[in-house]
Motif scaffolding. Structure first.
Motif, PDB file in Angstrom:
ATOM      1  N   LEU A 107     -70.261  19.710 -35.879  1.00  0.00           N
ATOM      2  CA  LEU A 107     -69.957  18.862 -37.029  1.00  0.00           C
ATOM      3  C   LEU A 107     -68.531  19.066 -37.524  1.00  0.00           C
ATOM      4  O   LEU A 107     -68.199  18.675 -38.644  1.00  0.00           O
ATOM      5  N   ARG A 108     -67.673  19.640 -36.697  1.00  0.00           N
ATOM      6  CA  ARG A 108     -66.316  19.975 -37.129  1.00  0.00           C
ATOM      7  C   ARG A 108     -65.385  18.767 -37.162  1.00  0.00           C
ATOM      8  O   ARG A 108     -64.543  18.650 -38.028  1.00  0.00           O
ATOM      9  N   LYS A 109     -65.540  17.865 -36.201  1.00  0.00           N
ATOM     10  CA  LYS A 109     -64.614  16.734 -36.100  1.00  0.00           C
ATOM     11  C   LYS A 109     -65.284  15.597 -35.356  1.00  0.00           C
ATOM     12  O   LYS A 109     -66.316  15.775 -34.693  1.00  0.00           O
ATOM     13  N   CYS A 110     -64.691  14.417 -35.460  1.00  0.00           N
ATOM     14  CA  CYS A 110     -65.224  13.235 -34.789  1.00  0.00           C
ATOM     15  C   CYS A 110     -65.083  13.382 -33.273  1.00  0.00           C
ATOM     16  O   CYS A 110     -64.010  13.724 -32.767  1.00  0.00           O
ATOM     17  N   ALA A 111     -66.166  13.115 -32.565  1.00  0.00           N
ATOM     18  CA  ALA A 111     -66.149  13.233 -31.111  1.00  0.00           C
ATOM     19  C   ALA A 111     -65.238  12.203 -30.456  1.00  0.00           C
ATOM     20  O   ALA A 111     -64.778  12.403 -29.332  1.00  0.00           O
ATOM     21  N   VAL A 112     -64.931  11.102 -31.179  1.00  0.00           N
ATOM     22  CA  VAL A 112     -64.127  10.027 -30.605  1.00  0.00           C
ATOM     23  C   VAL A 112     -62.654  10.182 -30.947  1.00  0.00           C
ATOM     24  O   VAL A 112     -61.786  10.111 -30.077  1.00  0.00           O
ATOM     25  N   THR A 113     -62.361  10.403 -32.227  1.00  0.00           N
ATOM     26  CA  THR A 113     -60.971  10.408 -32.688  1.00  0.00           C
ATOM     27  C   THR A 113     -60.407  11.797 -32.951  1.00  0.00           C
ATOM     28  O   THR A 113     -59.187  11.953 -33.038  1.00  0.00           O
ATOM     29  N   GLY A 114     -61.274  12.790 -33.115  1.00  0.00           N
ATOM     30  CA  GLY A 114     -60.805  14.121 -33.478  1.00  0.00           C
ATOM     31  C   GLY A 114     -60.555  14.300 -34.960  1.00  0.00           C
ATOM     32  O   GLY A 114     -60.176  15.389 -35.396  1.00  0.00           O
ATOM     33  N   GLU A 115     -60.779  13.246 -35.755  1.00  0.00           N
ATOM     34  CA  GLU A 115     -60.586  13.333 -37.200  1.00  0.00           C
ATOM     35  C   GLU A 115     -61.649  14.226 -37.826  1.00  0.00           C
ATOM     36  O   GLU A 115     -62.780  14.301 -37.344  1.00  0.00           O
ATOM     37  N   THR A 116     -61.273  14.886 -38.926  1.00  0.00           N
ATOM     38  CA  THR A 116     -62.214  15.779 -39.608  1.00  0.00           C
ATOM     39  C   THR A 116     -62.748  15.187 -40.904  1.00  0.00           C
ATOM     40  O   THR A 116     -63.594  15.801 -41.552  1.00  0.00           O
ATOM     41  N   GLU A 117     -62.282  14.008 -41.292  1.00  0.00           N
ATOM     42  CA  GLU A 117     -62.705  13.384 -42.546  1.00  0.00           C
ATOM     43  C   GLU A 117     -63.693  12.246 -42.298  1.00  0.00           C
ATOM     44  O   GLU A 117     -63.702  11.631 -41.228  1.00  0.00           O
ATOM     45  N   ASP A 118     -64.518  11.979 -43.316  1.00  0.00           N
ATOM     46  CA  ASP A 118     -65.446  10.845 -43.320  1.00  0.00           C
ATOM     47  C   ASP A 118     -66.391  10.854 -42.118  1.00  0.00           C
ATOM     48  O   ASP A 118     -66.673   9.812 -41.518  1.00  0.00           O
ATOM     49  N   LEU A 119     -66.891  12.034 -41.787  1.00  0.00           N
ATOM     50  CA  LEU A 119     -67.886  12.131 -40.717  1.00  0.00           C
ATOM     51  C   LEU A 119     -69.231  11.695 -41.277  1.00  0.00           C
ATOM     52  O   LEU A 119     -69.700  12.229 -42.279  1.00  0.00           O
ATOM     53  N   SER A 120     -69.864  10.737 -40.645  1.00  0.00           N
ATOM     54  CA  SER A 120     -71.051  10.120 -41.240  1.00  0.00           C
ATOM     55  C   SER A 120     -72.278  10.128 -40.338  1.00  0.00           C
ATOM     56  O   SER A 120     -73.392   9.917 -40.812  1.00  0.00           O
ATOM     57  N   HIS A 121     -72.102  10.344 -39.039  1.00  0.00           N
ATOM     58  CA  HIS A 121     -73.212  10.259 -38.099  1.00  0.00           C
ATOM     59  C   HIS A 121     -73.084  11.339 -37.025  1.00  0.00           C
ATOM     60  O   HIS A 121     -72.040  11.982 -36.896  1.00  0.00           O
ATOM     61  N   VAL A 122     -74.168  11.500 -36.259  1.00  0.00           N
ATOM     62  CA  VAL A 122     -74.192  12.453 -35.153  1.00  0.00           C
ATOM     63  C   VAL A 122     -74.769  11.750 -33.932  1.00  0.00           C
ATOM     64  O   VAL A 122     -75.759  11.018 -34.030  1.00  0.00           O
ATOM     65  N   SER A 123     -74.151  11.975 -32.792  1.00  0.00           N
ATOM     66  CA  SER A 123     -74.659  11.397 -31.553  1.00  0.00           C
ATOM     67  C   SER A 123     -75.954  12.089 -31.141  1.00  0.00           C
ATOM     68  O   SER A 123     -75.980  13.319 -31.009  1.00  0.00           O
ATOM     69  N   PRO A 124     -77.030  11.336 -30.912  1.00  0.00           N
ATOM     70  CA  PRO A 124     -78.279  11.958 -30.466  1.00  0.00           C
ATOM     71  C   PRO A 124     -78.193  12.500 -29.034  1.00  0.00           C
ATOM     72  O   PRO A 124     -79.027  13.304 -28.628  1.00  0.00           O
ATOM     73  N   ARG A 125     -77.179  12.086 -28.320  1.00  0.00           N
ATOM     74  CA  ARG A 125     -77.031  12.559 -26.938  1.00  0.00           C
ATOM     75  C   ARG A 125     -76.265  13.874 -26.867  1.00  0.00           C
ATOM     76  O   ARG A 125     -76.653  14.779 -26.121  1.00  0.00           O
ATOM     77  N   THR A 126     -75.204  13.992 -27.661  1.00  0.00           N
ATOM     78  CA  THR A 126     -74.340  15.173 -27.552  1.00  0.00           C
ATOM     79  C   THR A 126     -74.457  16.141 -28.721  1.00  0.00           C
ATOM     80  O   THR A 126     -74.026  17.288 -28.612  1.00  0.00           O
ATOM     81  N   GLY A 127     -74.990  15.679 -29.859  1.00  0.00           N
ATOM     82  CA  GLY A 127     -75.035  16.530 -31.042  1.00  0.00           C
ATOM     83  C   GLY A 127     -73.684  16.669 -31.724  1.00  0.00           C
ATOM     84  O   GLY A 127     -73.505  17.548 -32.570  1.00  0.00           O
ATOM     85  N   ARG A 128     -72.756  15.785 -31.414  1.00  0.00           N
ATOM     86  CA  ARG A 128     -71.418  15.850 -32.005  1.00  0.00           C
ATOM     87  C   ARG A 128     -71.276  14.794 -33.103  1.00  0.00           C
ATOM     88  O   ARG A 128     -71.860  13.713 -33.026  1.00  0.00           O
ATOM     89  N   ALA A 129     -70.468  15.111 -34.113  1.00  0.00           N
ATOM     90  CA  ALA A 129     -70.264  14.216 -35.248  1.00  0.00           C
ATOM     91  C   ALA A 129     -69.396  13.029 -34.860  1.00  0.00           C
ATOM     92  O   ALA A 129     -68.581  13.099 -33.925  1.00  0.00           O
ATOM     93  N   VAL A 130     -69.576  11.937 -35.611  1.00  0.00           N
ATOM     94  CA  VAL A 130     -68.789  10.718 -35.420  1.00  0.00           C
ATOM     95  C   VAL A 130     -68.363  10.219 -36.794  1.00  0.00           C
ATOM     96  O   VAL A 130     -69.162  10.225 -37.736  1.00  0.00           O
ATOM     97  N   CYS A 131     -67.113   9.785 -36.925  1.00  0.00           N
ATOM     98  CA  CYS A 131     -66.620   9.299 -38.211  1.00  0.00           C
ATOM     99  C   CYS A 131     -67.173   7.899 -38.497  1.00  0.00           C
ATOM    100  O   CYS A 131     -67.604   7.186 -37.590  1.00  0.00           O
ATOM    101  N   ARG A 132     -67.151   7.512 -39.761  1.00  0.00           N
ATOM    102  CA  ARG A 132     -67.790   6.278 -40.196  1.00  0.00           C
ATOM    103  C   ARG A 132     -67.252   5.048 -39.467  1.00  0.00           C
ATOM    104  O   ARG A 132     -68.013   4.173 -39.054  1.00  0.00           O
ATOM    105  N   GLU A 133     -65.946   4.965 -39.303  1.00  0.00           N
ATOM    106  CA  GLU A 133     -65.349   3.777 -38.674  1.00  0.00           C
ATOM    107  C   GLU A 133     -65.812   3.622 -37.232  1.00  0.00           C
ATOM    108  O   GLU A 133     -66.174   2.528 -36.788  1.00  0.00           O
TER     109      GLU A 133
END
Length: 242
Positions: free
Chosen positions: A149-175
């Motif tokens: 849950l440290r950073k967005c799996a797509v962009t690497g951003e650490t802000e506005d993380l809103s979801h988690v991938s059910p496949r990888t368990g990694r956070a994803v930002c809202r956008e």
């Protein structure tokens, strides 16, 4: 073979007329079972309640044997939650999940420490539901299936993380999550240590940890989440804490 340690009573199963097989979560020995003679006596029954903190000595002729427990009371906190249905449900869910998910005789000191913290918080219903979710997340992490849950799996951003991938368990930002929100798991802010806990957050947290506990920990060994956890969710809904 023998050892002595501090522990938390997880489960008690009758054995014969007067004895019981007791499972205890200890700091250095992990989840460990042993036979307690006289477990149904008036002096032992109050001690052998799930959630009580004890000092335990174990002895057996060989390491692979069940062995005998000698148990002394340290803190009998279980009695403090008996009249609080929701807190009792939380305690029972944590005990049941520890028994089901933790390998026997494998040390998990972080899980033990988190359990002790949870036990100390059960008197405050504004606090313990979030701690329970965090304890489940810590259990996942200690078993090797931690959420990132440290950073967005797509962009690497650490802000506005809103979801988690059910496949990888990694956070994803809202956008980035927006086009796929229906396929992702929602991430409540308190699980990242940010934001107040608002209505719906505990439910989101339980959905998140429950998803990965089922698929990563329990399903591979043909198990499902314990019924005690379902009762916990019902109690949290009853008191308006989901």
């Amino acid at each position: 073979m023998e050892w002595r340690d501090k522990g938390i009573v997880l489960a008690v199963r009758p054995h014969g007329e007067t004895s019981a097989i007791v499972e205890i979560l200890t700091e250095s020995q992990g989840r460990h079972a042993g036979l307690v003679k006289g477990a149904r006596s008036k002096s032992m029954r109050p001690i052998l309640q799930p959630g009580n903190q004890v000092t335990v000595g174990w002895r057996a002729r060989l390491a692979e044997h069940l062995g005998m427990f000698q148990i002394e009371a340290d803190h009998l906190g279980a009695g403090g939650v008996m009249e609080d249905r929701a807190a009792l449900a939380g305690l029972n869910a944590a005990c049941a999940l520890a028994v089901m998910a933790l390998p026997e005789r494998e040390a998990h000191p972080a899980v033990h420490a988190g359990f002790e913290l949870l036990l100390s918080a059960f008197e405050d219903e504004d606090v313990w539901p979030a701690l329970y979710v965090r304890w489940e997340a810590g259990l996942l992490s200690d078993l090797g299936y931690g959420l990132d849950l440290r950073k967005c799996a797509v962009t690497g951003e650490t802000e506005d993380l809103s979801h988690v991938s059910p496949r990888t368990g990694r956070a994803v930002c809202r956008e980035e999550a927006a086009p796929y929100a229906a396929k992702l798991l929602e991430l409540p802010g308190f699980m990242r240590g940010s934001g107040e806990i608002v209505k719906g957050d505990i439910a989101k947290g339980l959905d998140l940890t429950g998803y990965f506990l089922e698929r990563r920990v329990l399903w591979p060994v043909d198990r499902q989440l314990p019924e005690a956890r379902t009762r916990l969710i019902a109690e949290l809904e009853r008191i308006g804490r989901l």
